[in-house]
Design an enzyme around this catalytic site. Structure first.
Site, PDB file in Angstrom:
ATOM      1  N   GLY A 239     -30.317 -24.532  -8.334  1.00 32.42           N
ATOM      2  CA  GLY A 239     -31.597 -24.526  -7.622  1.00 32.42           C
ATOM      3  C   GLY A 239     -32.698 -25.081  -8.509  1.00 32.42           C
ATOM      4  O   GLY A 239     -32.431 -25.847  -9.444  1.00 32.42           O
ATOM      5  N   SER A 240     -33.915 -24.670  -8.227  1.00 30.23           N
ATOM      6  CA  SER A 240     -35.061 -25.215  -8.961  1.00 30.23           C
ATOM      7  C   SER A 240     -35.124 -24.637 -10.372  1.00 30.23           C
ATOM      8  O   SER A 240     -34.537 -23.589 -10.669  1.00 30.23           O
ATOM      9  CB  SER A 240     -36.351 -24.860  -8.228  1.00 30.23           C
ATOM     10  OG  SER A 240     -36.573 -23.461  -8.322  1.00 30.23           O
ATOM     11  N   GLY A 244     -34.223 -20.871 -11.720  1.00 32.67           N
ATOM     12  CA  GLY A 244     -33.281 -20.696 -12.826  1.00 32.67           C
ATOM     13  C   GLY A 244     -33.882 -19.920 -13.988  1.00 32.67           C
ATOM     14  O   GLY A 244     -33.196 -19.128 -14.642  1.00 32.67           O
ATOM     15  N   GLU A 261     -27.563 -24.635 -13.146  1.00 30.83           N
ATOM     16  CA  GLU A 261     -27.589 -26.066 -12.829  1.00 30.83           C
ATOM     17  C   GLU A 261     -28.865 -26.290 -12.042  1.00 30.83           C
ATOM     18  O   GLU A 261     -28.924 -26.036 -10.843  1.00 30.83           O
ATOM     19  CB  GLU A 261     -26.330 -26.421 -12.037  1.00 30.83           C
ATOM     20  CG  GLU A 261     -25.960 -27.877 -12.124  1.00 30.83           C
ATOM     21  CD  GLU A 261     -26.495 -28.656 -10.948  1.00 30.83           C
ATOM     22  OE1 GLU A 261     -27.566 -29.280 -11.134  1.00 30.83           O
ATOM     23  OE2 GLU A 261     -25.886 -28.626  -9.882  1.00 30.83           O
ATOM     24  N   CYS A 295     -29.961 -33.255  -6.918  1.00 28.50           N
ATOM     25  CA  CYS A 295     -30.525 -32.984  -8.250  1.00 28.50           C
ATOM     26  C   CYS A 295     -30.332 -34.211  -9.135  1.00 28.50           C
ATOM     27  O   CYS A 295     -31.030 -34.374 -10.127  1.00 28.50           O
ATOM     28  CB  CYS A 295     -29.915 -31.727  -8.849  1.00 28.50           C
ATOM     29  SG  CYS A 295     -28.149 -31.786  -8.916  1.00 28.50           S
TER      30      CYS A 295
HETATM   31  C1  UN1 Z   1     -26.547 -31.647  -6.674  1.00 33.40           C
HETATM   32  O1  UN1 Z   1     -27.389 -32.434  -6.263  1.00 33.40           O
HETATM   33  O2  UN1 Z   1     -26.834 -30.421  -6.828  1.00 33.40           O
HETATM   34  O3  UN1 Z   1     -23.488 -36.304  -8.869  1.00 33.40           O
HETATM   35  C2  UN1 Z   1     -25.138 -32.006  -6.990  1.00 33.40           C
HETATM   36  C3  UN1 Z   1     -23.810 -36.109  -7.689  1.00 33.40           C
HETATM   37  C4  UN1 Z   1     -22.984 -35.173  -6.852  1.00 33.40           C
HETATM   38  C5  UN1 Z   1     -23.385 -33.758  -7.078  1.00 33.40           C
HETATM   39  C6  UN1 Z   1     -24.848 -33.473  -6.885  1.00 33.40           C
HETATM   40  N1  UN1 Z   1     -21.589 -35.350  -7.179  1.00 33.40           N
HETATM   41  O4  UN1 Z   1     -24.756 -36.697  -7.178  1.00 33.40           O
END
Ligand code: UN1
Length: 510
Positions: A239-240, A244, A261, A295
């Site tokens: 998450g953000s 976290g 993450e 992310c």
């Molecule tokens: C995410 O955005 O939390 O590398 C995961 C990537 C994907 C996973 C993204 N396999 O863009």
């Protein structure tokens, strides 16, 4: 409590309450999942309470006692069957995801494929999660490490990867002998129910009920309980950065283990001798894919001054041809963003960028494609002022906005890339091996991110590598490589197979 559900038929599931409006309501005990493309409610889901959370953990602890006794390769066989069932349901599950979180069909299906991939990987791992033997300094002694199941794992996921991030955690955790309790985002409860039901049904049919558990609840009622719960030795949270930081502090306060993450603010460096065709195609996917809500989304383009104009013109041209619309329709490349709050954050970031002297080159507005009533925004490219001074670009705005910066010296480009708080993904396009090696320098002076790509964009990681990042991204690693170690506990075993007491460090005690 979310009891096993053998069916993907939403209408027949008593947990769905039709006609409820409003997103989450602890009073009514319901969360409503909306289709972000139309703005219409899809279904309501009953929220878990503190009591049902308690019951889930108690049952999970019992299931753990049974599951840990199953040999790891046999656990792998269960995961193998989950992967087969996910293959069978790949398309409907991917489409459900498209409907619930708005990612285009190809990306919805691609995400379920990512879960299948990690499940396949976990099957192999189920025969490999062993320790090593270490030479002992003492005669007739043996030292070895063994890796043991950790317990009941808490897995908190975000709306944007409502299937695969659970897969990275739950599939690996399962072969390690753990039970996973999953708290999905309240923006994507339906994908979570469908996904978890598949895994739970397969495991139950094979005689292993209760390995995959789901709690759907508010942060106050369930989330806070979960992170403070000493019975959960590991909390894996996506998450953000703000979320976290809170989770990290609470879990550290009880000396639990965290796998975080969190956010990214990922840059693409494009050098003067880069293959621009490749750089443009990759950066377009990286910045507008999943409507800028990965992310790993490319948020900053740092281009050499000799090619920055050509690169941005080509990007703008590509953006003008991108079809925004119904994520399930053929040809759509950009679906809706998840909701009104994202639209507001997008508008606010663009306003701030303008106030800070930047220029909007393409996009910048809310969109209403095909008469759809959902939350759509135009993918946007913003050129930073010549000074490269653009404070808003230091923030991760979870929307399709790409900021363009200019560099002369590769050292400056790397410093710019590293200047943000987050450290998830990074990329360089360059034709010269000296430059690409500089970016990957083994002394650590290159990219400071957990992921570094050469002639590839910042998103779209394969599952075989460890996924995660440094600094405010939280330091966790999920998916491949040796990430499995986070889900096990290590025991150093020393065995004396002689009949004399021999003390280490040569100590005599006679
Ligand atoms: C995410 O955005 O939390 O590398 C995961 C990537 C994907 C996973 C993204 N396999 O863009």
């Amino acid at each position: 409590m979310h009891t096993p559900d053998p069916s993907l038929n939403l209408e027949q599931d008593p947990r769905y309450v039709a006609g409820v409006t409003g997103r989450e309501s602890p009073e009514s005990g319901v969360v409503v999942s909306f289709n972000p493309a139309t703005g219409d409610p899809i279904a309501g889901v009953k929220l878990d309470s503190a009591d049902s959370y308690e019951q889930t953990v108690a049952e999970a602890q019992e299931a753990f006692k049974r599951w840990r006794a199953v040999p790891a390769p046999v656990r792998g066989e269960v995961v193998r069957n989950i992967a087969l069932e996910m293959r069978r349901l790949l398309v409907p599950l991917g489409e459900l995801e498209s409907m619930e979180v708005g990612k285009i069909r190809a990306e919805g299906i691609g995400e379920v494929q990512e879960t299948i991939d990690i499940a396949d990987y976990a099957v192999g791992l189920s025969r490999m999660v062993g320790g090593k033997t270490v030479p002992s300094e003492r005669p007739l002694h043996r030292m070895m490490e063994q890796w043991l199941p950790l317990g009941v794992i808490g897995c908190i996921t975000a709306f944007n990867f409502p299937n695969a991030v659970w897969g990275w955690n739950a599939m690996i955790a399962a072969i390690c002998g753990n039970v996973t309790i999953w708290k999905p985002s309240l923006l994507a409860p339906l994908t979570a129910i469908a996904t978890n039901n598949i895994a739970d049904r397969v495991a139950t049919e094979m005689g292993h009920p209760g390995i995959f558990r789901l709690v759907i609840g508010t942060d106050d009622e369930v989330g806070e309980r979960m992170i403070a719960d000493k019975r959960l030795p590991l909390i894996s949270a996506t998450g953000s950065c703000a979320m976290g930081r809170h989770v990290g502090q609470v879990v550290a306060g009880r000396l639990g283990r965290c796998l975080l993450e969190l956010g990214g603010n990922n840059a693409v460096i494009v050098d003067k001798d880069a293959d621009l065709d490749l750089a443009v195609k990759s950066t377009v996917f990286g910045s507008v894919g999943t409507a800028g809500q990965r992310c790993t989304t490319s948020r900053r383009l740092i281009a050499h001054k000799s090619i920055v104009d050509e690169m941005t013109q080509r990007m703008v041209k590509a953006y003008q041809t991108i079809k925004i619309g119904d994520p399930l329709a053929e040809g759509t490349l950009v679906g809706p963003v998840i909701g009104e709050r994202t639209v507001e954050a997008y508008q606010n970031a663009i306003e701030q960028a303008k106030a800070q002297g930047a220029e909007v080159l393409v996009g910048g507005s809310v969109a209403k494609p095909d008469g759809l009533g959902g939350t759509f925004v135009e993918p946007t490219i913003i050129r930073a002022p010549a000074s490269n001074d653009l404070p808003i670009a230091m923030d991760e705005t979870f929307a399709p906005i790409l900021y363009v910066f200019t560099f002369e010296d590769i050292e400056d480009a790397i410093a710019m890339q590293n200047s943000v708080d987050q450290g998830l993904s990074s990329a360089i396009f360059a034709g010269n091996v000296n430059t690409t090696e500089r970016f990957l320098a083994v002394d650590g002076s290159g990219s400071d991110c957990g992921l570094a790509y050469v002639n590839l964009g910042t998103s779209g990681a394969e599952i075989g590598g460890a996924f995660g990042g440094e600094k405010d991204t939280g330091g966790g690693r999920e998916a491949g490589s040796d990430s499995w170690k986070a889900y096990m506990r290590r025991q150093t075993c020393t065995i004396n197979y002689g009949s004399e007491l021999r003390l280490a460090q040569g100590i005599r005690f006679e």
